[in-house]
Structure formats: C-alpha cells, structure tokens
Write an enzyme that holds these catalytic residues in place. Structure first.
Site, PDB file in Angstrom:
ATOM      1  N   ARG A 215       0.866  -1.180   0.000  1.00 40.06           N
ATOM      2  CA  ARG A 215       0.000   0.000   0.000  1.00 40.06           C
ATOM      3  C   ARG A 215       0.902   1.228   0.000  1.00 40.06           C
ATOM      4  O   ARG A 215       2.007   1.209   0.574  1.00 40.06           O
ATOM      5  CB  ARG A 215      -0.886  -0.002   1.243  1.00 40.06           C
ATOM      6  CG  ARG A 215      -1.937   1.082   1.203  1.00 40.06           C
ATOM      7  CD  ARG A 215      -2.848   1.055   2.414  1.00 40.06           C
ATOM      8  NE  ARG A 215      -3.578   2.293   2.505  1.00 40.06           N
ATOM      9  CZ  ARG A 215      -4.111   2.772   3.604  1.00 40.06           C
ATOM     10  NH1 ARG A 215      -4.011   2.088   4.738  1.00 40.06           N
ATOM     11  NH2 ARG A 215      -4.757   3.917   3.597  1.00 40.06           N
ATOM     12  N   HIS A 216       0.471   2.299  -0.672  1.00 39.19           N
ATOM     13  CA  HIS A 216       1.291   3.518  -0.718  1.00 39.19           C
ATOM     14  C   HIS A 216       1.589   4.022   0.698  1.00 39.19           C
ATOM     15  O   HIS A 216       0.880   3.696   1.653  1.00 39.19           O
ATOM     16  CB  HIS A 216       0.574   4.606  -1.516  1.00 39.19           C
ATOM     17  CG  HIS A 216      -0.749   4.992  -0.915  1.00 39.19           C
ATOM     18  ND1 HIS A 216      -0.862   5.837   0.173  1.00 39.19           N
ATOM     19  CD2 HIS A 216      -1.999   4.600  -1.210  1.00 39.19           C
ATOM     20  CE1 HIS A 216      -2.123   5.967   0.505  1.00 39.19           C
ATOM     21  NE2 HIS A 216      -2.845   5.217  -0.315  1.00 39.19           N
ATOM     22  N   ASN A 222      -4.341  10.957   4.430  1.00 34.42           N
ATOM     23  CA  ASN A 222      -4.378   9.883   5.443  1.00 34.42           C
ATOM     24  C   ASN A 222      -4.241  10.489   6.837  1.00 34.42           C
ATOM     25  O   ASN A 222      -4.932  10.105   7.770  1.00 34.42           O
ATOM     26  CB  ASN A 222      -3.224   8.894   5.270  1.00 34.42           C
ATOM     27  CG  ASN A 222      -3.363   8.016   4.048  1.00 34.42           C
ATOM     28  OD1 ASN A 222      -2.371   7.573   3.476  1.00 34.42           O
ATOM     29  ND2 ASN A 222      -4.591   7.745   3.619  1.00 34.42           N
ATOM     30  N   ARG A 263       0.214   9.345  -5.027  1.00 40.71           N
ATOM     31  CA  ARG A 263       0.745   8.644  -3.851  1.00 40.71           C
ATOM     32  C   ARG A 263       1.339   7.268  -4.175  1.00 40.71           C
ATOM     33  O   ARG A 263       2.315   6.846  -3.550  1.00 40.71           O
ATOM     34  CB  ARG A 263      -0.336   8.538  -2.768  1.00 40.71           C
ATOM     35  CG  ARG A 263      -1.696   7.976  -3.193  1.00 40.71           C
ATOM     36  CD  ARG A 263      -2.717   8.345  -2.122  1.00 40.71           C
ATOM     37  NE  ARG A 263      -4.060   7.756  -2.252  1.00 40.71           N
ATOM     38  CZ  ARG A 263      -5.047   8.278  -2.953  1.00 40.71           C
ATOM     39  NH1 ARG A 263      -4.852   9.376  -3.679  1.00 40.71           N
ATOM     40  NH2 ARG A 263      -6.236   7.711  -2.961  1.00 40.71           N
ATOM     41  N   GLU A 288      -7.872   4.167  -6.693  1.00 42.78           N
ATOM     42  CA  GLU A 288      -8.618   3.890  -5.472  1.00 42.78           C
ATOM     43  C   GLU A 288     -10.122   4.061  -5.701  1.00 42.78           C
ATOM     44  O   GLU A 288     -10.555   4.788  -6.607  1.00 42.78           O
ATOM     45  CB  GLU A 288      -8.120   4.815  -4.338  1.00 42.78           C
ATOM     46  CG  GLU A 288      -8.777   4.619  -2.979  1.00 42.78           C
ATOM     47  CD  GLU A 288      -8.709   3.181  -2.416  1.00 42.78           C
ATOM     48  OE1 GLU A 288      -8.939   2.211  -3.177  1.00 42.78           O
ATOM     49  OE2 GLU A 288      -8.470   3.041  -1.208  1.00 42.78           O
ATOM     50  N   HIS A 357      -3.792   0.861  -3.302  1.00 45.35           N
ATOM     51  CA  HIS A 357      -4.509   1.616  -2.263  1.00 45.35           C
ATOM     52  C   HIS A 357      -5.228   0.644  -1.326  1.00 45.35           C
ATOM     53  O   HIS A 357      -5.352  -0.543  -1.622  1.00 45.35           O
ATOM     54  CB  HIS A 357      -5.552   2.511  -2.930  1.00 45.35           C
ATOM     55  CG  HIS A 357      -4.970   3.465  -3.918  1.00 45.35           C
ATOM     56  ND1 HIS A 357      -4.681   4.771  -3.615  1.00 45.35           N
ATOM     57  CD2 HIS A 357      -4.631   3.297  -5.223  1.00 45.35           C
ATOM     58  CE1 HIS A 357      -4.182   5.377  -4.685  1.00 45.35           C
ATOM     59  NE2 HIS A 357      -4.155   4.504  -5.677  1.00 45.35           N
TER      60      HIS A 357
HETATM   61  O1  F6P Z   1      -8.354   6.420   3.538  1.00 46.91           O
HETATM   62  C1  F6P Z   1      -7.678   5.983   2.441  1.00 46.91           C
HETATM   63  C2  F6P Z   1      -8.588   5.258   1.477  1.00 46.91           C
HETATM   64  O2  F6P Z   1      -7.755   4.699   0.503  1.00 46.91           O
HETATM   65  C3  F6P Z   1      -9.684   6.124   0.824  1.00 46.91           C
HETATM   66  O3  F6P Z   1      -9.288   6.865  -0.292  1.00 46.91           O
HETATM   67  C4  F6P Z   1     -10.760   5.116   0.510  1.00 46.91           C
HETATM   68  O4  F6P Z   1     -12.021   5.707   0.306  1.00 46.91           O
HETATM   69  C5  F6P Z   1     -10.668   4.242   1.741  1.00 46.91           C
HETATM   70  O5  F6P Z   1      -9.303   4.192   2.113  1.00 46.91           O
HETATM   71  C6  F6P Z   1     -11.175   2.828   1.551  1.00 46.91           C
HETATM   72  O6  F6P Z   1     -11.330   2.212   2.800  1.00 46.91           O
HETATM   73  P1  F6P Z   1     -12.795   1.980   3.411  1.00 46.91           P
HETATM   74  O7  F6P Z   1     -13.531   1.218   2.380  1.00 46.91           O
HETATM   75  O8  F6P Z   1     -12.520   1.181   4.641  1.00 46.91           O
HETATM   76  O9  F6P Z   1     -13.442   3.297   3.693  1.00 46.91           O
END
Ligand code: F6P
Length: 410
Positions: A215-216, A222, A263, A288, A357
């Site tokens: 993962r980046h 973040n 990223r 992502e 991601h």
């Molecule tokens: O927070 C980083 C991220 O990659 C967001 O861009 C994305 O929406 C999310 O994680 C995905 O994780 P989850 O589905 O748990 O919200």
C-alpha cells in the site's frame, strides 16, 4: 504410453507465448517432470555479436541472410531439444513464433515417435497488447533507440511475421489459447498426449510466484483521515517509500504496477530507482475507490454531514455504492481486469510488485484468498507492511511482512 512430449508455441510476437511457456515449464517442473524451454529469441540475442538482429529489417521475409540465421537458430534449438529428450528429458517446449507450416513440419519431423502439441497464443485485448508492445520496446535489445523508434521497429517486425503467418489447421494436435484471459478457445487433439490434463489446468489457472502487494505510504489526506483525492506523501510517507526501497534493494523487481495517483507513483519511484532495470506501469484499473460526493471528506464529516451515507454503508460495505462514485462491488471488474494485465505483462517473471490503495489492495488480495464478500472491506491493509503472495497448484501462501526500518523515526 510414452512420457515424452514436444510443445510448439505458435503466435505473433507480444502475444504472451513466453509467459505461457514459462508458466507451463515451471509448473510441470514442480510436478517432478523434466522439462526445458528452448527459446529462439534468447538464442538470437546471445549469438548477436554486433547487435543488428533487433532491427525490423532482420525479420523481413525478403532478407535472405536474416531468414537463414533465424532458421539456423531454430535448427540449433531443435538439436538441443533432441539431445535433452534423448538424455531423459520429458517435455521440450519450443518457444518461438513458429508461424509457418513449414517451420512446424520441420519441428515435427525432427522428433519421430514423440507426440507434438501446437499451442497458439493470441490476445484480442487491444489495450493489453499495446501495453505489452510498449514494455517490449523498453527491453535491452532496443536500448540504442529512442522509445518511439523502438516501438516503430517492433511493430514493423510484427507486420513481417504477420505477412508470412499461416493458421494452424493440418497439425494433428493444436490448442488455441487467449493468453490475456487465460482460457482455451479451441482445441483439437487426435491422440493421447501425456500430461494433457495438467497442461489444460496450467493454461487456465493463475500461477503467482511472488507477488508483493504494497500500500502507498502515508499521505496528507491519510493524516487528516480524509478519503479519496490525489494528495502527496507526507515526510513519513516518503520515509516509508525509502524504507521499502531499501527492503527490496536485493530483490529483483523488473516492473512495478501502480495506479494513476501521485501517492502510488511517489511510493514506487524510490523502489524503482534502486533496481536495474525497472519500469513503472500505471494502470487506471488500480485507482482507489471513487467516493463520489464524499471525495475529500473525513469519515467524521461524512457521519456529520451525510449520515445517510454512513448509515447505509456500515452494514453493507461491500455492496454499497457512494452517490456519484463507486463501491467495492462495482470496482470488482476493473480491478480483476488490472490483475489480468499484470499477469499478461509481467512475462511470468519471478517477482511482481503492485503499489496500490487500501480498497483496491483488499480487492486484489481477496481474489487470491476467496474471502466472503462481507469480510473484504475490512481486510487489514496497513502502511508499514506488505503482503507477500505465492500461489501455484501445489501451495497458497500469504504473509504480512513488516518493512519498517527500525532506525527511522516512524
Ligand atoms: O483512507 C484511504 C482510502 O484509501 C480512501 O481513499 C478510501 O475511500 C478508503 O481508504 C477505503 O477504505 P474503506 O472502504 O474502509 O473506507
């Protein structure tokens, strides 16, 4: 029944023949079968002392010298394969274009009493083919040319092959394989071929020698708990990328696949710098999850300003689709397509790296893990560890490995 077999790869350049040959060779070897690949391209590059066999004109059917040298290389590999089979070898894989009937007949005549199976690879996926041509144009044999010239030369080489290509029709045993989709399109087998059931299984099964799923590093978003966007790595994220580069410095990584986002590219770039050579291929399929109207918001802001989203997503995270965006379920197809591209393009190399991601990596991992839908959006995807995945018909291994540099400050 004899246990010897000759597999003749057939197909235009860049159609995934060598990848398929290596996958077959490696897996049959794991079964304890004595197998060897005889690759004409490799032999040509070894014999090419003045580096002029990479020019498109070398492959022109009108070039008598070029034609003679290619036939000579084919004969040399046939002789090596004959010696290998005579010395206890069981499966010889002749990896070359072998596009003419005459060439295929010559090979068949060289192995009397040994069944021969022609395996033609084609790839109808234009995007994957284009990406493969670009990858090939970056190979060592084209290093003396600028990238556009290398591509032009390679495309011309393919056109020469196309002009002399003859379909498989009279060959008694032939299989037509879509090497991008890993599926058998047609087959005609007229005798009992040793290992044939296994060969069909290998063709259609995904085999992964070493996949490093990273993962980046940490981003500005973040740190603020914001989702989506295209923010850059923080200092800590850059440190993480450096630590990854250090961690993988002695592991050969020829290609790193990323998304189109800053990223992942920022994370991959120091890793690539420590490799020689290594190219970064950015695939939009690995972008992502798009959070639609929630892009750029923190999870707290979503709870406050869009409680309906938070409420609906919670119990049904896999199937929930963000208004104006995506959901895990709707990403499924594109992520799987990205993975197919990865396996098609990586040329069945030892090691593959994907820098992705959180949500995308969960989808990638789940495609190997066969996890329940509802578990997938909660798979642990930290930024100081990566997953090491190995899958073949004999084993399935998943390891979460920390790459944290103990001397650094994070
Ligand atoms: O927070 C980083 C991220 O990659 C967001 O861009 C994305 O929406 C999310 O994680 C995905 O994780 P989850 O589905 O748990 O919200």
């Amino acid at each position: 029944m004899g246990r010897k077999l000759v597999i003749v790869m057939v197909g235009l350049p860049a159609r995934g023949k060598s990848t398929m040959a290596r996958k077959l060779g490696r897996t049959l070897e794991l079964d304890g079968i004595r197998v060897r690949i005889f690759n004409n391209g490799e032999l040509r590059r070894q014999l090419d002392t003045n580096a002029n066999t990479s020019s498109s004109e070398f492959f022109s059917p009108a070039n008598v010298q070029g034609r003679e040298m290619r036939e000579q290389i084919s004969r040399m590999n046939i002789e090596k394969a004959q010696a290998f089979l005579a010395d206890g070898g069981e499966v010889a894989i002749m990896d070359a274009s072998n596009v003419t009937r005459e060439r295929r007949q010559t090979i068949a005549a060289a192995f009397p009493g040994v069944p021969l199976c022609c395996l033609e690879c084609l790839n109808a996926d234009e995007e994957a083919l284009e990406a493969n041509l670009e990858r090939k144009a970056r190979l060592k044999e084209f290093r003396h040319l600028p990238p556009e010239k290398a591509l032009e030369s390679f495309v011309k080489r393919i056109a020469y092959y196309e002009s002399i290509s003859e379909p498989l029709d009279t060959e008694p045993n032939r299989i037509l394989v879509d090497s991008f989709d890993s599926c058998i399109l047609q087959e005609q087998i007229t005798e009992v071929l040793p290992y044939y059931d296994r060969i069909r299984d290998i063709i259609t099964t995904r085999v992964v020698r070493n996949l490093f799923l990273v993962r980046h590093g940490e981003t500005v978003y973040n740190r603020e708990d914001r989702i989506g966007g295209d923010s850059e790595l923080t200092d800590k994220g850059l440190e993480q990328a450096k630590a990854l580069a250090e961690h993988f410095a002695t592991v050969r990584i020829p290609i790193i696949f990323t998304s189109n986002y800053t990223r992942t590219l920022q994370t991959a770039s120091p890793i690539a710098e420590r490799q020689d050579p290594c190219s970064i291929i950015a695939l939009p399929e690995f972008n992502e999850i798009h959070a639609g109207v929630c892009e750029g918001m923190t999870y707290e802001e979503i709870r406050q300003k869009m409680p309906h989203v938070a409420k609906a997503r919670g119990p049904n995270k896999y199937r929930y689709v963000y208004p104006g965006g995506e959901g895990y379920k709707t990403m499924e197809e594109r992520v799987h397509r990205g993975l197919k591209k990865v396996f098609f393009l990586n040329n069945y190399d030892e090691n593959i790296m994907i820098v992705g991601h959180r949500a995308v990596n969960r989808m990638i991992l789940s495609s190997f893990l066969s996890r329940q839908e509802e578990e997938i959006p909660y798979i642990y995807m930290p930024q100081d560890c990566y997953y090491h995945i190995q899958v073949d018909p004999h084993k399935r291994i998943f390891e979460l490995i920390a790459y944290r540099n103990v001397t650094s400050g994070w």
